[in-house]
Scaffold this active site. Structure first.
Site, mmCIF file in Angstrom:
data_model
loop_
_atom_site.group_PDB
_atom_site.id
_atom_site.type_symbol
_atom_site.label_atom_id
_atom_site.label_comp_id
_atom_site.label_asym_id
_atom_site.label_seq_id
_atom_site.Cartn_x
_atom_site.Cartn_y
_atom_site.Cartn_z
ATOM 1 N N ASP A 1 -7.076 -1.870 3.024
ATOM 2 C CA ASP A 1 -6.081 -2.920 2.747
ATOM 3 C C ASP A 1 -6.525 -4.283 3.264
ATOM 4 O O ASP A 1 -5.873 -5.294 2.986
ATOM 5 C CB ASP A 1 -4.740 -2.557 3.419
ATOM 6 C CG ASP A 1 -4.144 -1.279 2.868
ATOM 7 O OD1 ASP A 1 -4.221 -1.089 1.646
ATOM 8 O OD2 ASP A 1 -3.622 -0.470 3.664
ATOM 9 N N ASP B 1 -0.326 5.122 0.601
ATOM 10 C CA ASP B 1 -0.636 6.160 1.606
ATOM 11 C C ASP B 1 -0.710 5.607 3.019
ATOM 12 O O ASP B 1 -1.538 4.748 3.319
ATOM 13 C CB ASP B 1 -1.956 6.854 1.264
ATOM 14 C CG ASP B 1 -1.745 8.053 0.343
ATOM 15 O OD1 ASP B 1 -0.808 8.824 0.582
ATOM 16 O OD2 ASP B 1 -2.523 8.199 -0.611
ATOM 17 N N LYS C 1 -9.125 -4.248 -2.834
ATOM 18 C CA LYS C 1 -7.750 -4.633 -3.179
ATOM 19 C C LYS C 1 -7.558 -6.151 -3.144
ATOM 20 O O LYS C 1 -6.600 -6.654 -3.733
ATOM 21 C CB LYS C 1 -6.761 -3.950 -2.227
ATOM 22 C CG LYS C 1 -6.632 -2.434 -2.419
ATOM 23 C CD LYS C 1 -5.530 -1.861 -1.518
ATOM 24 C CE LYS C 1 -5.466 -0.347 -1.579
ATOM 25 N NZ LYS C 1 -4.443 0.199 -0.642
ATOM 26 N N ASP D 1 0.844 -1.191 0.000
ATOM 27 C CA ASP D 1 0.000 0.000 0.000
ATOM 28 C C ASP D 1 0.886 1.251 0.000
ATOM 29 O O ASP D 1 2.011 1.214 0.495
ATOM 30 C CB ASP D 1 -0.868 -0.038 1.265
ATOM 31 C CG ASP D 1 -1.574 1.284 1.510
ATOM 32 O OD1 ASP D 1 -2.300 1.745 0.607
ATOM 33 O OD2 ASP D 1 -1.387 1.868 2.602
ATOM 34 N N ASP E 1 -1.769 -0.719 5.966
ATOM 35 C CA ASP E 1 -2.026 -0.056 7.252
ATOM 36 C C ASP E 1 -3.498 0.305 7.476
ATOM 37 O O ASP E 1 -3.886 0.586 8.604
ATOM 38 C CB ASP E 1 -1.213 1.233 7.366
ATOM 39 C CG ASP E 1 -1.836 2.367 6.550
ATOM 40 O OD1 ASP E 1 -2.244 2.110 5.392
ATOM 41 O OD2 ASP E 1 -1.968 3.478 7.070
#
Lengths: 229, 229
Positions: free
Chosen positions: B181, B10, B154, B8, B177
């Site tokens: 995700d 951001d 995702k 990931d 995070d």
């Protein structure tokens, strides 16, 4: 006093393979933290410049498409300093002469010019444009052949950025490495060519850094900040 | 053996302020140089993912728009795993209930969902979608409220990437995070939450790194590479 610094991305903040040179990132953050906003200037599209600004943490307006577009983050406004009408004519003329030419992946997203894969020499394209009376330049950035109207360049974009920031060109510094940086470097009060720059770029700059790429950018930022003290 | 790692951007590769954590960049390059391709996975648009891949030097397919789009650099093909038809309906329903809502700057460029400024709670939006029979999720990424069809995530995008790379999910690692995700982390063979992750993310992961952000990514990459030896 220098009010902001314009920094080219490809070849200046990145290595030849387009990967970021980490050595320059700290320098950009140091500039920003010292109240010297960084203006990223790229031949790439605006979305590329915006992403780079987010990841690098620069706060100044953005110059994209070799100066065809200026984006002001304060107002979220995009300023178009050209269009791709003449460039499309140029492509048609080139294809009539040389057969089908491939554009790069980002080319269809471009609003103020176009980019061809490097299968044709910039010099040859410019010669044809001259013969056909087309007001276009062709510049080999090392990554693509950039076709754009002759008034679209990072120098004119830098003037726009200065006016947005209410600064004069005497208050502007710029750092670059390639032929598409020359107009910007010529009009900035303080100009730096990183060590890996083309000879033609070094010739128009007041300063040539000892180190290439990001380390060269760090040298330039340190010099600018020292002159402000 | 782990064949690739999805990471990931951001909050994982960047700090909370969206700036790149340099500590993670070396780790990505180490992975790539060790023959472990990195797949960047972002809630942002494809142009953002492409720029990040260029600057960071990752070679794997890209996951953008929270899994709505997968891009395969080998074929230069984009795969759309959703559309924004239902999300547009959801926005209309929200505005009927709460008045005009502002989309983020990137929202108009989104093809498989939309993003609203954080003036409304994700929980409240989801409650309305349920009442109206709309098959949508609303996720607060910390940067925006992401509205998308429930099959866009995702995790489903990671399945597509695995199939493009002719790998099984037992050969996939993932690092993240945030709440967007979770589906990806749940199906990967090896899953890592960086130290700054939400509790809900840590709960679904096999490993939680000691360090946050880029340093956490570096820990994860080292662990994955050690298991390959």
């Amino acid at each position: 006093m220098i009010r902001f610094v314009a920094v080219d991305i490809d070849g200046t903040l990145t290595f030849r393979n387009r990967r970021l040179d980490i050595a320059g990132v700290g320098a950009l953050r140091k500039a920003e933290n010292s109240g010297l906003p960084v203006v990223l200037a790229t031949g790439n599209v605006l979305a590329f410049a915006e992403t780079a600004a987010t990841l690098l943490g620069t706060s100044g307006p953005l110059i994209a498409e070799d100066g065809g577009i200026v984006f002001d983050p304060a107002s979220e406004r995009e300023y178009m300093l050209g269009d791709r009408v003449e460039a499309n004519r140029g492509l048609a003329a080139l294809e009539l002469e040389f057969g089908p030419l491939q554009q790069t992946r980002s080319s269809s997203a471009r609003l103020t010019g176009l980019t061809l894969k490097r299968k044709i020499e910039a010099r040859v394209a410019e010669e044809l444009f001259r013969r056909k009376g087309l007001d276009l330049v062709a510049v080999d950035s090392g990554f693509a052949i950039h076709i754009r109207s002759s008034n679209v360049n990072k120098g004119n974009a830098l003037r726009k950025v200065a006016s947005l920031l209410k600064a004069s060109l005497a208050e502007v510094a710029a750092v670059g490495d390639g032929p598409n940086d020359i107009e910007m470097l010529k009009i900035a009060r303080l100009s730096f060519a990183v060590a890996n720059s083309d000879e033609a770029v070094k010739r128009v700059c007041a300063h040539v850094t000892k180190e290439p790429h990001g380390k060269g950018v760090a040298e330039a930022i340190d010099k600018i900040l020292s002159l402000r003290d």
